[in-house]
Design an enzyme around this catalytic site. Structure first.
Site, PDB file in Angstrom:
ATOM      1  N   ARG A   6     -59.286 -33.461   8.123  1.00  0.00           N
ATOM      2  CA  ARG A   6     -58.645 -33.219   9.315  1.00  0.00           C
ATOM      3  C   ARG A   6     -58.578 -32.327  10.107  1.00  0.00           C
ATOM      4  O   ARG A   6     -59.608 -31.888  10.900  1.00  0.00           O
ATOM      5  CB  ARG A   6     -57.514 -33.978   9.421  1.00  0.00           C
ATOM      6  N   TYR A  38     -56.375 -25.243  16.771  1.00  0.00           N
ATOM      7  CA  TYR A  38     -57.614 -24.814  15.686  1.00  0.00           C
ATOM      8  C   TYR A  38     -58.537 -23.724  16.860  1.00  0.00           C
ATOM      9  O   TYR A  38     -59.262 -23.399  15.986  1.00  0.00           O
ATOM     10  CB  TYR A  38     -58.208 -25.823  15.689  1.00  0.00           C
ATOM     11  N   HIS A  58     -53.680 -35.593  19.190  1.00  0.00           N
ATOM     12  CA  HIS A  58     -52.407 -34.852  19.698  1.00  0.00           C
ATOM     13  C   HIS A  58     -52.134 -35.551  20.865  1.00  0.00           C
ATOM     14  O   HIS A  58     -52.841 -35.569  21.566  1.00  0.00           O
ATOM     15  CB  HIS A  58     -53.184 -33.704  19.334  1.00  0.00           C
ATOM     16  N   LYS A  94     -49.767 -42.456  15.504  1.00  0.00           N
ATOM     17  CA  LYS A  94     -48.577 -40.817  15.489  1.00  0.00           C
ATOM     18  C   LYS A  94     -47.953 -41.419  16.848  1.00  0.00           C
ATOM     19  O   LYS A  94     -49.021 -41.012  18.077  1.00  0.00           O
ATOM     20  CB  LYS A  94     -48.538 -39.623  15.200  1.00  0.00           C
ATOM     21  N   ARG A 153     -55.519 -39.594  10.026  1.00  0.00           N
ATOM     22  CA  ARG A 153     -54.622 -38.936   9.244  1.00  0.00           C
ATOM     23  C   ARG A 153     -54.081 -40.016   8.283  1.00  0.00           C
ATOM     24  O   ARG A 153     -54.983 -41.816   8.304  1.00  0.00           O
ATOM     25  CB  ARG A 153     -52.601 -39.112  10.204  1.00  0.00           C
ATOM     26  N   HIS A 167     -55.202 -33.815   4.460  1.00  0.00           N
ATOM     27  CA  HIS A 167     -54.788 -33.092   5.935  1.00  0.00           C
ATOM     28  C   HIS A 167     -56.528 -32.109   5.237  1.00  0.00           C
ATOM     29  O   HIS A 167     -56.313 -31.382   6.944  1.00  0.00           O
ATOM     30  CB  HIS A 167     -54.120 -32.438   6.039  1.00  0.00           C
TER      31      HIS A 167
END
Length: 208
Positions: A144, A176, A167, A70, A45, A141
């Site tokens: 990403r 995805y 994640h 995150k 990110r 992004h």
């Protein structure tokens, strides 16, 4: 809740066009190329890239340590050979020329010797996407998404991609699988009774 697919990923050829935008004969171009390579190789990110310190790069192992990503979780990600080359070149030849204060440990420095603001990085990547002549919308992004998509299409297990992207839930990564249409096209063409493309003659008549 409504579930939307991510923006369509760049193709590998489009990524190559984007990576070729920075002028690597210029010191700032070397820095910019290294930043793009990290985005594509690791799926970081923008806030995670801006938070990288010099000590977070491990050249011997070829890894990056993402600290307090995150969810405030640390993770270690593979850098990859090409990105490692550009990061090493930037650190060796460029960073010391940008550094105005040795107390600043940020990996990537602006022309003023400061750590980057994430919004500034977003604007930079957006301008490079336009300069590359790419019509897809997005910024950091988008790289990403492209990283995850290309990993899946290359045969990577989704659990490893989950770890790479940081994640917390596999369900987040699983989206995805819905945008990697190439493999589904190949299976459909091979397995569906009407999946094979017809070849037509000059008058449009089927030759199949």
């Amino acid at each position: 809740m409504e579930k939307r697919l991510p923006t369509e990923a760049l193709s590998i050829a489009e990524v190559d066009r984007l990576l070729a935008v920075p002028n690597v004969t210029d010191p700032l171009g070397v820095r910019d190329r290294a930043m793009l390579e990290i985005f594509y190789a690791t799926g970081l990110r923008r806030t995670e890239l801006c938070a990288l310190d010099l000590q977070d790069v491990n050249p011997e192992r070829g890894t990056l340590t993402v600290r307090r990503g995150k969810g405030k979780k640390d993770r270690v990600v593979p850098l990859g050979g090409r990105a490692a080359y550009w990061v090493d070149r930037y650190v060796r030849d460029v960073r010391s020329r940008l550094s105005l204060d040795t107390r600043t440990q940020a990996l990537f420095l602006t022309g003023y010797g400061e750590a980057f603001d994430p919004d500034v990085v977003s604007r930079m990547v957006s301008s490079w996407i336009k300069e590359a002549g790419l019509r897809k919308k997005g910024s950091c992004h988008l790289l990403r998404h492209s990283c995850a998509t290309h990993m899946l299409e290359g045969g990577a297990d989704i659990r490893y991609i989950q770890q790479l992207l940081g994640h917390a839930k596999l369900e987040t990564t699983a989206i995805y699988t819905e945008v990697t249409i190439r493999q589904l096209l190949e299976v459909h063409a091979r397995c569906h009774p009407a999946g094979k493309r017809l070849e037509t003659g000059p008058a449009g008549s089927s030759l199949a």
